[in-house]
Enzyme design. Sequence first.
Site, PDB file in Angstrom:
ATOM      1  N   ASP A  14       0.861  -1.170   0.000  1.00  0.00           N
ATOM      2  CA  ASP A  14       0.000   0.000   0.000  1.00  0.00           C
ATOM      3  C   ASP A  14       0.901   1.225   0.000  1.00  0.00           C
ATOM      4  O   ASP A  14       2.114   1.103  -0.204  1.00  0.00           O
ATOM      5  CB  ASP A  14      -1.002  -0.034   1.163  1.00  0.00           C
ATOM      6  CG  ASP A  14      -0.364   0.145   2.535  1.00  0.00           C
ATOM      7  OD1 ASP A  14       0.876   0.307   2.630  1.00  0.00           O
ATOM      8  OD2 ASP A  14      -1.100   0.119   3.541  1.00  0.00           O
ATOM      9  N   CYS A  71       2.117  -3.765   4.098  1.00  0.00           N
ATOM     10  CA  CYS A  71       1.343  -2.569   4.423  1.00  0.00           C
ATOM     11  C   CYS A  71       1.983  -1.963   5.662  1.00  0.00           C
ATOM     12  O   CYS A  71       3.077  -2.374   6.054  1.00  0.00           O
ATOM     13  CB  CYS A  71      -0.144  -2.879   4.604  1.00  0.00           C
ATOM     14  SG  CYS A  71      -0.580  -3.940   5.994  1.00  0.00           S
ATOM     15  N   THR A  73       1.407  -2.131   8.966  1.00  0.00           N
ATOM     16  CA  THR A  73       1.677  -3.096  10.041  1.00  0.00           C
ATOM     17  C   THR A  73       1.784  -4.526   9.542  1.00  0.00           C
ATOM     18  O   THR A  73       2.300  -5.386  10.246  1.00  0.00           O
ATOM     19  CB  THR A  73       0.558  -3.075  11.094  1.00  0.00           C
ATOM     20  OG1 THR A  73      -0.668  -3.491  10.466  1.00  0.00           O
ATOM     21  CG2 THR A  73       0.406  -1.705  11.729  1.00  0.00           C
ATOM     22  N   HIS A 139       3.187 -31.358  10.455  1.00  0.00           N
ATOM     23  CA  HIS A 139       2.841 -30.023   9.979  1.00  0.00           C
ATOM     24  C   HIS A 139       1.876 -30.111   8.792  1.00  0.00           C
ATOM     25  O   HIS A 139       0.971 -29.292   8.664  1.00  0.00           O
ATOM     26  CB  HIS A 139       4.098 -29.240   9.595  1.00  0.00           C
ATOM     27  CG  HIS A 139       5.093 -29.184  10.703  1.00  0.00           C
ATOM     28  ND1 HIS A 139       4.859 -28.520  11.893  1.00  0.00           N
ATOM     29  CD2 HIS A 139       6.323 -29.734  10.820  1.00  0.00           C
ATOM     30  CE1 HIS A 139       5.907 -28.659  12.688  1.00  0.00           C
ATOM     31  NE2 HIS A 139       6.806 -29.395  12.061  1.00  0.00           N
TER      32      HIS A 139
END
Length: 148
Positions: A14, A71, A73, A139
């Site tokens: 962004d 972005c 955070t 996993h």
Amino acid sequence: MKKSRLPTIAIAGDHAAIDLKKTLADYLRQRGHEVKDMGPKVRKSVNYPDFGKKVAKAVAGGEYDLGVLICGTGIGMSMTANRFRGVRAALVHDSFTARMAREHNDANVLVFGARVIGDAVAVDALESWLSSRFKGGRHKERIDMLDE
């Protein structure tokens, strides 16, 4: 011996991520990866979901092998990307979390917070993610549970 192909990578961010996105895309290209910058190109305020969706769709649809999203955070991009079936986006903060995202979670989209992580740490984390391999086993069972 046949040389293996490097994964293709879609990248987007962004307005907060312009500089880090360029740094990471340049690094990936220097490593020999085909990189598609899905924007934005300017610092004008944009809505992160518009760009997160582009990368998530490209990875989910098989157009690109891997994705990188950035972005402010990393939280918004993670939430956006993980809404797409087959996308396993991981918000990471260092090389350890990046390696674990690949080895334990088979993350196919790596997410950074441009306002949280420095360029050198992000490059180191990206390298750790790219050089790690999914461990499978227990996993794999957990990843399969996510897709149920």
